[in-house]
Structures are given as structure tokens and as C-alpha cells.
Design a protein around this motif. Structure first.
Motif, PDB file in Angstrom:
ATOM      1  N   ASN A 271       0.377  -9.740 -12.327  1.00 43.36           N
ATOM      2  CA  ASN A 271       1.204  -9.133 -13.371  1.00 43.36           C
ATOM      3  C   ASN A 271       1.030  -7.620 -13.419  1.00 43.36           C
ATOM      4  O   ASN A 271       1.879  -6.915 -13.962  1.00 43.36           O
ATOM      5  N   TYR A 272      -0.072  -7.138 -12.872  1.00 35.71           N
ATOM      6  CA  TYR A 272      -0.404  -5.710 -12.911  1.00 35.71           C
ATOM      7  C   TYR A 272      -0.266  -5.045 -11.546  1.00 35.71           C
ATOM      8  O   TYR A 272      -0.051  -3.846 -11.454  1.00 35.71           O
ATOM      9  N   GLN A 273      -0.415  -5.822 -10.497  1.00 36.76           N
ATOM     10  CA  GLN A 273      -0.426  -5.274  -9.143  1.00 36.76           C
ATOM     11  C   GLN A 273       0.953  -5.342  -8.506  1.00 36.76           C
ATOM     12  O   GLN A 273       1.799  -6.128  -8.916  1.00 36.76           O
ATOM     13  N   GLN A 274       1.122  -4.488  -7.478  1.00 38.99           N
ATOM     14  CA  GLN A 274       2.321  -4.561  -6.652  1.00 38.99           C
ATOM     15  C   GLN A 274       1.916  -4.238  -5.215  1.00 38.99           C
ATOM     16  O   GLN A 274       0.964  -3.492  -4.983  1.00 38.99           O
ATOM     17  N   SER A 275       2.633  -4.809  -4.286  1.00 42.74           N
ATOM     18  CA  SER A 275       2.320  -4.595  -2.880  1.00 42.74           C
ATOM     19  C   SER A 275       2.521  -3.143  -2.491  1.00 42.74           C
ATOM     20  O   SER A 275       3.390  -2.457  -3.034  1.00 42.74           O
ATOM     21  N   LEU A 276       1.724  -2.704  -1.534  1.00 42.05           N
ATOM     22  CA  LEU A 276       1.950  -1.388  -0.952  1.00 42.05           C
ATOM     23  C   LEU A 276       3.302  -1.409  -0.230  1.00 42.05           C
ATOM     24  O   LEU A 276       3.723  -2.469   0.250  1.00 42.05           O
ATOM     25  N   PRO A 277       3.974  -0.273  -0.145  1.00 42.18           N
ATOM     26  CA  PRO A 277       5.320  -0.258   0.460  1.00 42.18           C
ATOM     27  C   PRO A 277       5.369  -0.820   1.877  1.00 42.18           C
ATOM     28  O   PRO A 277       6.387  -1.362   2.290  1.00 42.18           O
ATOM     29  N   PHE A 278       4.283  -0.732   2.621  1.00 42.87           N
ATOM     30  CA  PHE A 278       4.250  -1.175   4.016  1.00 42.87           C
ATOM     31  C   PHE A 278       3.547  -2.520   4.195  1.00 42.87           C
ATOM     32  O   PHE A 278       3.330  -2.960   5.314  1.00 42.87           O
TER      33      PHE A 278
ATOM     34  N   LYS B 282       2.866  -6.537   4.375  1.00 44.82           N
ATOM     35  CA  LYS B 282       3.631  -7.687   4.857  1.00 44.82           C
ATOM     36  C   LYS B 282       4.066  -8.512   3.651  1.00 44.82           C
ATOM     37  O   LYS B 282       3.428  -8.473   2.605  1.00 44.82           O
ATOM     38  N   PRO B 283       5.141  -9.282   3.770  1.00 46.49           N
ATOM     39  CA  PRO B 283       5.574 -10.117   2.644  1.00 46.49           C
ATOM     40  C   PRO B 283       4.442 -11.020   2.145  1.00 46.49           C
ATOM     41  O   PRO B 283       3.764 -11.664   2.931  1.00 46.49           O
ATOM     42  N   GLY B 284       4.207 -10.994   0.832  1.00 44.55           N
ATOM     43  CA  GLY B 284       3.164 -11.805   0.221  1.00 44.55           C
ATOM     44  C   GLY B 284       1.773 -11.215   0.328  1.00 44.55           C
ATOM     45  O   GLY B 284       0.832 -11.763  -0.230  1.00 44.55           O
ATOM     46  N   GLU B 285       1.623 -10.098   1.039  1.00 46.35           N
ATOM     47  CA  GLU B 285       0.311  -9.473   1.198  1.00 46.35           C
ATOM     48  C   GLU B 285      -0.018  -8.652  -0.038  1.00 46.35           C
ATOM     49  O   GLU B 285       0.818  -7.910  -0.540  1.00 46.35           O
ATOM     50  N   LYS B 286      -1.224  -8.807  -0.520  1.00 46.79           N
ATOM     51  CA  LYS B 286      -1.668  -8.117  -1.718  1.00 46.79           C
ATOM     52  C   LYS B 286      -2.562  -6.954  -1.306  1.00 46.79           C
ATOM     53  O   LYS B 286      -2.067  -5.875  -1.012  1.00 46.79           O
ATOM     54  N   TRP B 287      -3.845  -7.168  -1.255  1.00 45.65           N
ATOM     55  CA  TRP B 287      -4.776  -6.140  -0.801  1.00 45.65           C
ATOM     56  C   TRP B 287      -4.602  -5.959   0.703  1.00 45.65           C
ATOM     57  O   TRP B 287      -4.589  -6.927   1.453  1.00 45.65           O
ATOM     58  N   VAL B 288      -4.483  -4.704   1.140  1.00 44.96           N
ATOM     59  CA  VAL B 288      -4.286  -4.392   2.557  1.00 44.96           C
ATOM     60  C   VAL B 288      -5.572  -3.771   3.096  1.00 44.96           C
ATOM     61  O   VAL B 288      -6.108  -2.826   2.519  1.00 44.96           O
ATOM     62  N   LEU B 289      -6.040  -4.318   4.204  1.00 49.47           N
ATOM     63  CA  LEU B 289      -7.247  -3.817   4.867  1.00 49.47           C
ATOM     64  C   LEU B 289      -6.969  -2.413   5.407  1.00 49.47           C
ATOM     65  O   LEU B 289      -5.953  -2.175   6.067  1.00 49.47           O
ATOM     66  N   MET B 290      -7.874  -1.500   5.088  1.00 49.76           N
ATOM     67  CA  MET B 290      -7.721  -0.112   5.531  1.00 49.76           C
ATOM     68  C   MET B 290      -8.481   0.097   6.841  1.00 49.76           C
ATOM     69  O   MET B 290      -9.488  -0.555   7.096  1.00 49.76           O
ATOM     70  N   GLU B 291      -7.980   1.031   7.643  1.00 57.24           N
ATOM     71  CA  GLU B 291      -8.617   1.367   8.907  1.00 57.24           C
ATOM     72  C   GLU B 291      -9.547   2.560   8.709  1.00 57.24           C
ATOM     73  O   GLU B 291      -9.147   3.569   8.098  1.00 57.24           O
ATOM     74  N   ASN B 292     -10.760   2.457   9.214  1.00 54.60           N
ATOM     75  CA  ASN B 292     -11.711   3.559   9.145  1.00 54.60           C
ATOM     76  C   ASN B 292     -11.308   4.591  10.192  1.00 54.60           C
ATOM     77  O   ASN B 292     -11.286   4.289  11.386  1.00 54.60           O
ATOM     78  N   ILE B 293     -10.991   5.805   9.755  1.00 60.51           N
ATOM     79  CA  ILE B 293     -10.580   6.844  10.703  1.00 60.51           C
ATOM     80  C   ILE B 293     -11.606   7.969  10.826  1.00 60.51           C
ATOM     81  O   ILE B 293     -11.469   8.839  11.676  1.00 60.51           O
ATOM     82  N   PHE B 294     -12.660   7.944  10.003  1.00 64.35           N
ATOM     83  CA  PHE B 294     -13.714   8.957  10.094  1.00 64.35           C
ATOM     84  C   PHE B 294     -14.989   8.417   9.492  1.00 64.35           C
ATOM     85  O   PHE B 294     -14.956   7.783   8.433  1.00 64.35           O
ATOM     86  N   SER B 295     -16.094   8.664  10.178  1.00 60.22           N
ATOM     87  CA  SER B 295     -17.390   8.222   9.680  1.00 60.22           C
ATOM     88  C   SER B 295     -18.475   9.083  10.304  1.00 60.22           C
ATOM     89  O   SER B 295     -18.394   9.418  11.480  1.00 60.22           O
TER      90      SER B 295
END
Length: 109
Positions: A86-93, A95-108
Motif C-alpha cells: 500500500n506504501y511501496q511502488q516498483s522502480l520504473p525499470f 520487472k513486472p511484479g518485482e518489488k525490491w530490486v537488487l543493486m549492483e556494487n559499482i565501487f568498493s
């Protein structure tokens, strides 16, 4: 131990954002138990604007597929997830039905 970072957006409504934060001050004990049973050792959620950023530290054998199966079989987790949607919405990119999207580590360092 493994570390994962994920993101999702909240609906851009200050009242809903405040309610979402209130829910996270009193997360149901069954949800906390489910998180730990899945192999998540620690979890933090940060917010900037309406974007949420989650950091999860897990056991070495943690599996998103296994967690999803455990969640699907847990009615209390399903109830919580429905409530949070009720509070969340998918990121614009996302996938259909995907909620939390795994982020890619680009610097460490």
C-alpha cells in the motif's frame, strides 16, 4: 557472510511515507523471526525522498529463491507484504511484479 543492497520506491505522499516509517518502528515479531529464519543476519532500511535502500547481511548459504519460497508459505509474511505494498511502488525499470530490486556494487574499497 554475504551483503546485498536493494532498492524500492515509496508512493510519493508524505502521509503514506510517515505511516510506512511508523510501521517499521513496530514490525511484527513474526516478520522479524521470518527474516532471521531465512538466513538474514541483519537488515537496515534507509530512506531519501521516496526511495528506500536496504542493506542485508546474510549467512553464506542465503538464497533469495529459498527466502521467496519460505515467504510464500508464511501467511503472516504475506499479510505484511500486502500491507507494505500500500506504501511501496516498483522502480520504473523493475520487472513486472518485482518489488525490491537488487543493486549492483559499482565501487568498493
Amino acid at each position: 557472510m554475504k551483503k546485498y543492497c536493494l532498492a524500492v520506491d515509496l508512493k510519493n505522499d508524505q502521509k503514506l511515507i510517515a505511516e510506512y516509517e511508523d510501521w517499521h518502528k513496530k514490525v511484527w515479531p513474526e516478520i522479524i523471526e521470518s527474516i532471521h529464519q531465512s538466513g538474514i543476519v541483519s537488515m537496515e532500511i534507509y530512506r531519501v525522498g521516496n526511495r528506500l535502500f536496504m542493506i542485508m547481511k546474510t549467512t553464506a548459504d542465503f538464497s533469495f529463491e529459498q527466502k521467496a519460497a519460505m515467504d510464500a508459505a508464511n501467511s503472516k509474511v504475506q499479510e505484511w507484504e500486502q500491507l507494505m505494498w500500500n506504501y511501496q511502488q516498483s522502480l520504473p525499470f523493475a520487472k513486472p511484479g518485482e518489488k525490491w530490486v537488487l543493486m549492483e556494487n559499482i565501487f568498493s574499497i
